[in-house]
Design a protein around this motif. Structure first.
Motif, PDB file in Angstrom:
ATOM      1  N   ALA A  13     -16.511  -3.082  -0.570  1.00 30.89           N
ATOM      2  CA  ALA A  13     -16.697  -2.434   0.728  1.00 30.89           C
ATOM      3  C   ALA A  13     -15.358  -1.658   1.179  1.00 30.89           C
ATOM      4  N   LEU A  14     -14.272  -2.278   0.805  1.00 29.96           N
ATOM      5  CA  LEU A  14     -12.949  -1.683   1.223  1.00 29.96           C
ATOM      6  C   LEU A  14     -12.771  -0.281   0.256  1.00 29.96           C
ATOM      7  N   LEU A  15     -13.328  -0.343  -0.948  1.00 26.93           N
ATOM      8  CA  LEU A  15     -13.232   0.789  -1.689  1.00 26.93           C
ATOM      9  C   LEU A  15     -14.090   2.081  -1.335  1.00 26.93           C
ATOM     10  N   ALA A  16     -15.030   1.642  -0.232  1.00 28.15           N
ATOM     11  CA  ALA A  16     -15.749   2.849   0.413  1.00 28.15           C
ATOM     12  C   ALA A  16     -15.175   3.187   1.777  1.00 28.15           C
ATOM     13  N   ASP A  17     -14.059   2.554   2.296  1.00 28.21           N
ATOM     14  CA  ASP A  17     -13.610   2.449   3.537  1.00 28.21           C
ATOM     15  C   ASP A  17     -12.563   3.763   3.602  1.00 28.21           C
ATOM     16  N   THR A  18     -12.910   4.802   4.114  1.00 27.12           N
ATOM     17  CA  THR A  18     -12.025   6.042   4.287  1.00 27.12           C
ATOM     18  C   THR A  18     -10.921   5.820   5.390  1.00 27.12           C
ATOM     19  N   GLY A  19     -10.763   4.698   6.150  1.00 30.11           N
ATOM     20  CA  GLY A  19      -9.953   4.363   6.887  1.00 30.11           C
ATOM     21  C   GLY A  19      -8.448   3.852   6.474  1.00 30.11           C
ATOM     22  N   ILE A  20      -8.742   3.444   5.303  1.00 29.29           N
ATOM     23  CA  ILE A  20      -7.523   3.095   4.356  1.00 29.29           C
ATOM     24  C   ILE A  20      -7.089   3.564   3.192  1.00 29.29           C
ATOM     25  N   PHE A  78       0.757  -1.222   0.082  1.00 31.16           N
ATOM     26  CA  PHE A  78      -0.265   0.016   0.028  1.00 31.16           C
ATOM     27  C   PHE A  78       0.952   1.271  -0.106  1.00 31.16           C
ATOM     28  N   GLN A  79       2.232   1.312   0.457  1.00 29.18           N
ATOM     29  CA  GLN A  79       2.925   2.394   0.593  1.00 29.18           C
ATOM     30  C   GLN A  79       3.634   2.658  -0.711  1.00 29.18           C
ATOM     31  N   SER A  80       3.590   1.940  -1.556  1.00 31.35           N
ATOM     32  CA  SER A  80       4.204   2.164  -2.825  1.00 31.35           C
ATOM     33  C   SER A  80       3.610   3.489  -3.537  1.00 31.35           C
ATOM     34  N   GLY A  81       4.444   4.317  -3.639  1.00 32.26           N
ATOM     35  CA  GLY A  81       4.149   5.664  -4.423  1.00 32.26           C
ATOM     36  C   GLY A  81       3.684   6.642  -3.418  1.00 32.26           C
ATOM     37  N   LEU A  82       3.479   6.338  -1.976  1.00 34.63           N
ATOM     38  CA  LEU A  82       3.250   7.277  -1.140  1.00 34.63           C
ATOM     39  C   LEU A  82       4.289   7.299   0.169  1.00 34.63           C
ATOM     40  N   SER A  83       4.086   8.073   1.071  1.00 31.68           N
ATOM     41  CA  SER A  83       4.898   7.939   2.256  1.00 31.68           C
ATOM     42  C   SER A  83       4.537   7.179   3.228  1.00 31.68           C
ATOM     43  N   TRP A  84       5.470   6.756   4.079  1.00 29.81           N
ATOM     44  CA  TRP A  84       5.530   5.762   4.967  1.00 29.81           C
ATOM     45  C   TRP A  84       4.272   6.239   5.857  1.00 29.81           C
ATOM     46  N   ALA A  85       4.605   7.711   6.451  1.00 26.60           N
ATOM     47  CA  ALA A  85       3.790   8.511   7.356  1.00 26.60           C
ATOM     48  C   ALA A  85       2.308   8.258   6.923  1.00 26.60           C
ATOM     49  N   ARG A 114      -7.870  -0.032  -5.648  1.00 27.89           N
ATOM     50  CA  ARG A 114      -8.591  -1.211  -6.270  1.00 27.89           C
ATOM     51  C   ARG A 114      -7.443  -2.195  -6.219  1.00 27.89           C
ATOM     52  N   GLY A 115      -6.440  -1.717  -6.967  1.00 27.81           N
ATOM     53  CA  GLY A 115      -5.097  -2.687  -7.337  1.00 27.81           C
ATOM     54  C   GLY A 115      -4.728  -3.060  -6.080  1.00 27.81           C
ATOM     55  N   LYS A 116      -4.151  -2.278  -5.249  1.00 25.66           N
ATOM     56  CA  LYS A 116      -3.583  -2.752  -4.018  1.00 25.66           C
ATOM     57  C   LYS A 116      -4.571  -3.514  -3.115  1.00 25.66           C
ATOM     58  N   ILE A 117      -5.607  -3.409  -2.904  1.00 26.99           N
ATOM     59  CA  ILE A 117      -6.888  -3.979  -2.313  1.00 26.99           C
ATOM     60  C   ILE A 117      -6.944  -5.417  -2.693  1.00 26.99           C
ATOM     61  N   GLU A 118      -6.952  -5.495  -4.059  1.00 29.36           N
ATOM     62  CA  GLU A 118      -7.050  -6.885  -4.700  1.00 29.36           C
ATOM     63  C   GLU A 118      -5.587  -7.570  -4.611  1.00 29.36           C
ATOM     64  N   ALA A 119      -4.759  -7.032  -4.709  1.00 29.04           N
ATOM     65  CA  ALA A 119      -3.494  -7.570  -4.374  1.00 29.04           C
ATOM     66  C   ALA A 119      -3.083  -8.183  -3.079  1.00 29.04           C
ATOM     67  N   THR A 120      -3.640  -7.514  -1.953  1.00 35.41           N
ATOM     68  CA  THR A 120      -3.529  -7.950  -0.591  1.00 35.41           C
ATOM     69  C   THR A 120      -4.352  -9.143  -0.510  1.00 35.41           C
ATOM     70  N   ILE A 121      -5.374  -9.182  -1.101  1.00 37.22           N
ATOM     71  CA  ILE A 121      -6.389 -10.587  -0.885  1.00 37.22           C
ATOM     72  C   ILE A 121      -5.762 -11.661  -1.689  1.00 37.22           C
ATOM     73  N   ALA A 122      -5.108 -11.309  -2.904  1.00 40.61           N
ATOM     74  CA  ALA A 122      -4.292 -12.285  -3.863  1.00 40.61           C
ATOM     75  C   ALA A 122      -3.285 -12.946  -3.060  1.00 40.61           C
ATOM     76  N   ASN A 123      -2.422 -11.914  -2.198  1.00 38.78           N
ATOM     77  CA  ASN A 123      -1.465 -12.439  -1.470  1.00 38.78           C
ATOM     78  C   ASN A 123      -1.658 -13.142  -0.407  1.00 38.78           C
ATOM     79  N   ALA A 124      -2.674 -13.018   0.399  1.00 39.50           N
ATOM     80  CA  ALA A 124      -3.322 -14.019   1.423  1.00 39.50           C
ATOM     81  C   ALA A 124      -3.405 -15.333   0.904  1.00 39.50           C
ATOM     82  N   ARG A 125      -3.890 -15.246  -0.423  1.00 42.83           N
ATOM     83  CA  ARG A 125      -4.181 -16.748  -1.153  1.00 42.83           C
ATOM     84  C   ARG A 125      -2.935 -17.504  -1.387  1.00 42.83           C
ATOM     85  N   ALA A 126      -1.986 -16.522  -2.110  1.00 36.62           N
ATOM     86  CA  ALA A 126      -0.668 -17.209  -2.286  1.00 36.62           C
ATOM     87  C   ALA A 126       0.104 -17.416  -0.984  1.00 36.62           C
TER      88      ALA A 126
END
Length: 221
Positions: free
Chosen positions: A94-101, A56-63, A105-117
């Motif tokens: 639902a996650l795409l509507a979550d203002t806490g994260i 998720f940090q890719s392209g953003l600051s760690w803060a 879409r690509g990073k959300i779907e990647a996280t799910i795919a990475n859990a399966r992997a």
């Protein structure tokens, strides 16, 4: 000018401890640097959480990520691998509507795919830097198999590498197993966060404190 009156890449804070500039800006970054970054994390759950956050940090600051960490934990079931792997299309929306994260879409779907992997790794064979890990291994063991023989010894911020031979090899291996958002730069950042490498600047109060690496870049005794 830094708090210690020079232009060093290290900043000496009111507590008398020297930290790199990025860790001396805000209290949350100081706390993260002092108590977590670079300390060894080996278990599947801990490695998966940090893998997800680095993605998720890719392209953003760690803060930006750190200040949303609790939101990420809530949104991704505390980064429980099996729970996240079961997320479906409705969960993605639902996650795409979550203002806490970070609503990407690509990073959300990647996280799910990475859990399966990550689950698939538990029964995979021929894992690791030497191909000597097999069934019963997990994501943490795979990642740690790419620990180098030495770690960098940077005296200045400009000497801190952003990739390594090991991070490139790890990225390639993870991609082979279906992981996403795991490029060499992201994997090097993961290796720093987990303690596989120590890139604390020489003179920082954290240099050589991980129990994994000595201050001179050799493995700790």
């Amino acid at each position: 000018m830094t708090e210690n009156g020079d232009d060093s890449d290290l900043v000496v804070g009111p507590d008398g401890l020297a930290r790199p500039r990025w860790a001396a800006v805000h209290e949350d970054l100081r706390s993260y640097y002092d108590t977590e970054w670079g300390l060894p994390v080996r278990d599947e759950h801990g490695v998966f959480e940090r893998l997800a956050l680095e993605g998720f940090q890719s392209g953003l600051s760690w803060a930006t990520i750190l200040r949303r960490r609790e939101g990420f934990r809530r949104a991704f079931a505390g980064f429980d691998v099996d729970a996240v792997a079961a997320y479906d299309a409705a969960d993605v929306e639902a996650l795409l509507a979550d203002t806490g994260i970070i609503r990407h879409r690509g990073k959300i779907e990647a996280t799910i795919a990475n859990a399966r992997a990550t689950i698939a790794l538990r029964t995979a064979t021929g894992l690791g830097a030497r191909g000597d890990l097999g069934p019963g291994s997990d994501l943490g063991q795979l990642v740690w198999s790419y620990r180098p023989q030495r770690t960098p010894v940077p005296a200045a911020a400009g000497e801190v590498p952003t990739t390594s031979t090991e991070s490139r090899a790890l990225a390639k291996e993870l991609k082979r197993h279906g992981f996403r958002f795991v490029g060499p730069t992201t994997m090097f950042a993961l290796m720093e966060a987990l303690g596989l490498v120590d890139t604390h600047l020489v003179g920082s109060h954290r240099r050589g404190t991980s129990g994994i690496w000595a201050a001179d870049g050799t493995p700790a005794a």
